[in-house]
Motif scaffolding. Structure first.
Motif, PDB file in Angstrom:
ATOM      1  N   ARG A   1      44.392 -21.874  65.322  1.00  0.00           N
ATOM      2  CA  ARG A   1      45.501 -21.048  64.813  1.00  0.00           C
ATOM      3  C   ARG A   1      44.987 -20.037  63.795  1.00  0.00           C
ATOM      4  N   ALA A   2      44.055 -20.458  62.933  1.00  0.00           N
ATOM      5  CA  ALA A   2      43.476 -19.542  61.946  1.00  0.00           C
ATOM      6  C   ALA A   2      42.675 -18.438  62.632  1.00  0.00           C
ATOM      7  N   VAL A   3      41.960 -18.794  63.687  1.00  0.00           N
ATOM      8  CA  VAL A   3      41.204 -17.781  64.428  1.00  0.00           C
ATOM      9  C   VAL A   3      42.155 -16.765  65.052  1.00  0.00           C
ATOM     10  N   MET A   4      43.266 -17.237  65.605  1.00  0.00           N
ATOM     11  CA  MET A   4      44.251 -16.310  66.174  1.00  0.00           C
ATOM     12  C   MET A   4      44.802 -15.386  65.086  1.00  0.00           C
ATOM     13  N   PHE A   5      45.039 -15.932  63.906  1.00  0.00           N
ATOM     14  CA  PHE A   5      45.538 -15.118  62.798  1.00  0.00           C
ATOM     15  C   PHE A   5      44.517 -14.051  62.419  1.00  0.00           C
ATOM     16  N   LEU A   6      43.236 -14.446  62.359  1.00  0.00           N
ATOM     17  CA  LEU A   6      42.191 -13.480  62.012  1.00  0.00           C
ATOM     18  C   LEU A   6      42.012 -12.409  63.084  1.00  0.00           C
ATOM     19  N   ARG A   7      42.284 -12.755  64.334  1.00  0.00           N
ATOM     20  CA  ARG A   7      42.180 -11.790  65.417  1.00  0.00           C
ATOM     21  C   ARG A   7      43.388 -10.860  65.480  1.00  0.00           C
ATOM     22  N   GLY A   8      44.410 -11.123  64.672  1.00  0.00           N
ATOM     23  CA  GLY A   8      45.572 -10.245  64.630  1.00  0.00           C
ATOM     24  C   GLY A   8      46.734 -10.715  65.483  1.00  0.00           C
ATOM     25  N   VAL A   9      46.648 -11.900  66.059  1.00  0.00           N
ATOM     26  CA  VAL A   9      47.750 -12.451  66.852  1.00  0.00           C
ATOM     27  C   VAL A   9      48.639 -13.224  65.903  1.00  0.00           C
ATOM     28  N   ARG A  10      49.927 -12.956  65.943  1.00  0.00           N
ATOM     29  CA  ARG A  10      50.842 -13.567  64.990  1.00  0.00           C
ATOM     30  C   ARG A  10      51.963 -14.325  65.698  1.00  0.00           C
ATOM     31  N   GLY A  11      52.624 -15.188  64.958  1.00  0.00           N
ATOM     32  CA  GLY A  11      53.850 -15.834  65.393  1.00  0.00           C
ATOM     33  C   GLY A  11      53.677 -16.853  66.500  1.00  0.00           C
ATOM     34  N   VAL A  12      54.666 -16.869  67.381  1.00  0.00           N
ATOM     35  CA  VAL A  12      54.728 -17.852  68.456  1.00  0.00           C
ATOM     36  C   VAL A  12      53.553 -17.684  69.420  1.00  0.00           C
ATOM     37  N   GLU A  13      53.147 -16.464  69.663  1.00  0.00           N
ATOM     38  CA  GLU A  13      52.022 -16.217  70.583  1.00  0.00           C
ATOM     39  C   GLU A  13      50.736 -16.837  70.040  1.00  0.00           C
ATOM     40  N   ALA A  14      50.520 -16.770  68.747  1.00  0.00           N
ATOM     41  CA  ALA A  14      49.328 -17.381  68.157  1.00  0.00           C
ATOM     42  C   ALA A  14      49.377 -18.897  68.308  1.00  0.00           C
ATOM     43  N   SER A  15      50.534 -19.483  68.081  1.00  0.00           N
ATOM     44  CA  SER A  15      50.668 -20.928  68.236  1.00  0.00           C
ATOM     45  C   SER A  15      50.473 -21.341  69.691  1.00  0.00           C
ATOM     46  N   ARG A  16      51.009 -20.556  70.614  1.00  0.00           N
ATOM     47  CA  ARG A  16      50.861 -20.866  72.036  1.00  0.00           C
ATOM     48  C   ARG A  16      49.401 -20.825  72.454  1.00  0.00           C
ATOM     49  N   ARG A  17      48.695 -19.803  72.024  1.00  0.00           N
ATOM     50  CA  ARG A  17      47.274 -19.691  72.374  1.00  0.00           C
ATOM     51  C   ARG A  17      46.446 -20.817  71.757  1.00  0.00           C
ATOM     52  N   ALA A  18      46.740 -21.153  70.516  1.00  0.00           N
ATOM     53  CA  ALA A  18      46.018 -22.254  69.862  1.00  0.00           C
ATOM     54  C   ALA A  18      46.333 -23.581  70.544  1.00  0.00           C
ATOM     55  N   TYR A  19      47.566 -23.768  70.964  1.00  0.00           N
ATOM     56  CA  TYR A  19      47.974 -24.985  71.669  1.00  0.00           C
ATOM     57  C   TYR A  19      47.250 -25.089  73.011  1.00  0.00           C
TER      58      TYR A  19
END
Length: 109
Positions: free
Chosen positions: A81-99
């Motif tokens: 989730r932190a990597v998604m945040f650093l890559r600029g992906v936010r919100g539900v999409e970041a959680s979905r990708r991390a999941y």
């Protein structure tokens, strides 16, 4: 010395060769992405397996060991989730990708 036979003939066009290479690489990358793609039902199955495994380990070994299994996957999810945040992906999409990253491995069981 061996001479390579080009599909374009003896007077090979470098631009045509570059275009052929680019299209071949695009097809290869697309096939690779499709081969390792995880979907949400598989990730749900992986998450359920982690819950069941951590409960069984907690029951048969020790509660701390079960918590360790669940905590390891929770930590992996938080890092993803932190990597998604650093890559600029936010919100539900970041959680979905991390999941999908954390639990999508069940696609290959």
């Amino acid at each position: 010395m061996m001479v390579t036979q080009w599909p374009e003939g003896p007077a090979a066009d470098p631009e045509a060769a570059r275009e052929r290479y680019a299209s071949d690489m695009k097809a290869t990358r697309e096939a690779s992405r499709n081969a390792v793609r995880a979907d949400l039902p598989a990730a749900h199955f992986g998450s359920a397996l982690v819950v069941v495994t951590s409960a069984l380990v907690g029951y048969f070994v020790a509660p701390a060991a079960g918590a360790l299994v669940a905590g390891a996957f929770a930590a992996l999810f938080m890092v993803a989730r932190a990597v998604m945040f650093l890559r600029g992906v936010r919100g539900v999409e970041a959680s979905r990708r991390a999941y999908l990253f954390t639990f999508g491995w069940a696609n290959w069981l």
